[in-house]
Design an enzyme around this catalytic site. Structure first.
Site, PDB file in Angstrom:
ATOM      1  N   ALA A 107       0.825  -1.204   0.000  1.00 47.31           N
ATOM      2  CA  ALA A 107       0.000   0.000   0.000  1.00 47.31           C
ATOM      3  C   ALA A 107       0.862   1.259   0.000  1.00 47.31           C
ATOM      4  CB  ALA A 107      -0.933  -0.004   1.205  1.00 47.31           C
ATOM      5  N   LEU A 206       5.942 -28.478   2.466  1.00 45.61           N
ATOM      6  CA  LEU A 206       4.826 -29.276   2.975  1.00 45.61           C
ATOM      7  C   LEU A 206       4.910 -29.489   4.481  1.00 45.61           C
ATOM      8  CD1 LEU A 206       2.285 -30.941   2.502  1.00 45.61           C
ATOM      9  CD2 LEU A 206       3.747 -32.871   1.829  1.00 45.61           C
ATOM     10  N   ARG A 216      -4.098 -24.038  12.633  1.00 44.05           N
ATOM     11  CA  ARG A 216      -5.123 -23.119  12.144  1.00 44.05           C
ATOM     12  C   ARG A 216      -6.402 -23.800  11.667  1.00 44.05           C
ATOM     13  NH1 ARG A 216      -3.653 -18.850  14.921  1.00 44.05           N
ATOM     14  NH2 ARG A 216      -1.469 -18.265  14.523  1.00 44.05           N
TER      15      ARG A 216
END
Length: 294
Positions: A107, A206, A216
């Site tokens: 940004a 992996l 998660r």
């Protein structure tokens, strides 16, 4: 021109390559590239053997053994690269996993789009009374949830309006007022709310991906990051099905038990009635052990 390759490819993954998989309201996951498959892990473990020298059931058994006994290096031979669009507040939690290569939308150089995350009413809940880092399981009443959403949307839209005003530029970078002077994008961005979306490329091996998913995709993980992890689990299943089965067996649906917990189990098997008071475990340890056994 017909493209051919000598590298290992996975048809199930080739089918979804570059295709956006929707997550949340404006988010997505795209698989950009990958290297290796189940056989690459087997080959790395055996070192001197090439693909196809063992039966599939033996390959599967070896992968089970490697995962079960935490032999991690062979799993590091496979890599995958994602393009992910996600809310900034989730990106800040996600980036705590420092074992990936990341390049995020800047940004400073570009103007963020006017897209922000709003949770579904069913996912708006109060702070948990027992867990300092998560929400309660029950949703708030409809009228309360609607008020929360109204505040979130109003704040996000107002902040984005100020963001454009500060830069004196619209979403496409066009000057709004020729007689005004805007501030730099790197300064204007600080006023945006954390539910605005960012994007990044995220490349990981992996082994580290499985660690990320174990944490998660867990029911205790925040909903907004868990839904990304659940989509990634589907991708892993398509990419390395033998690894996915082993991961589900030994990590997702398996359990780690402490020395004290194992001692309690042995005593119970021998017919002893063990209680929390006689277990030599903390209340939380005892509750977690009992939860494992339903």
């Amino acid at each position: 021109m017909h493209n051919t390759t000598k590298r290992v490819t996975v048809p199930a993954l080739e089918e979804i390559l570059y295709e956006p998989i929707k997550v949340l309201d404006y988010g997505f996951i795209r698989v950009i590239d990958y290297m290796g498959d189940d056989s690459a892990i087997v080959q790395a473990a055996r070192v001197s053997y090439g693909k196809g020298t063992k039966q599939l059931n033996q390959d599967k058994g070896l992968i089970n053994y490697l995962l079960r006994h935490y032999h991690t290096t062979p799993f590091e031979m496979c890599d995958i690269k994602f393009h992910i669009k996600l809310p900034i507040f989730i990106a800040r939690q996600w980036i705590r996993h420092r074992t990936a290569s990341v390049n995020e939308y800047s940004a400073r150089y570009s103007i963020l789009g006017n897209e922000f995350y709003l949770p579904e009413p069913a996912n708006i809940a109060s702070q948990s009374a027992v867990n300092k880092q998560c929400r309660e399981g029950d949703s708030l009443p409809k009228e309360v949830a609607e008020k929360v959403l109204a505040i979130l949307e109003e704040d996000a839209r107002q902040c984005y309006g100020h963001y454009k005003e500060l830069m004196n530029a619209d979403e496409e970078g066009n000057i709004i007022d020729e007689n005004a002077t805007g501030i730099a994008r790197e300064l204007a961005r600080m006023n945006l709310t954390l539910n605005y979306y960012t994007e990044w490329y995220w490349k990981i091996n992996l082994h580290n991906l499985l660690h990320f998913l174990r944490l998660r995709a867990d029911p205790h993980a925040q909903y907004e990051i868990r839904v990304y992890a659940e989509k990634m689990l589907e991708i892993v299943k398509a990419w390395v099905p033998f690894v996915y089965e082993a991961f589900e067996e030994y990590r997702l649906q398996g359990a780690n038990i402490s020395r004290k917990g194992l001692d309690v189990i042995k005593r119970m098997i021998n017919g002893e009635k063990v209680t929390h008071e006689t277990s030599d475990m903390t209340k939380r340890e005892w509750e977690e052990l009992m939860k494992i056994f339903g």
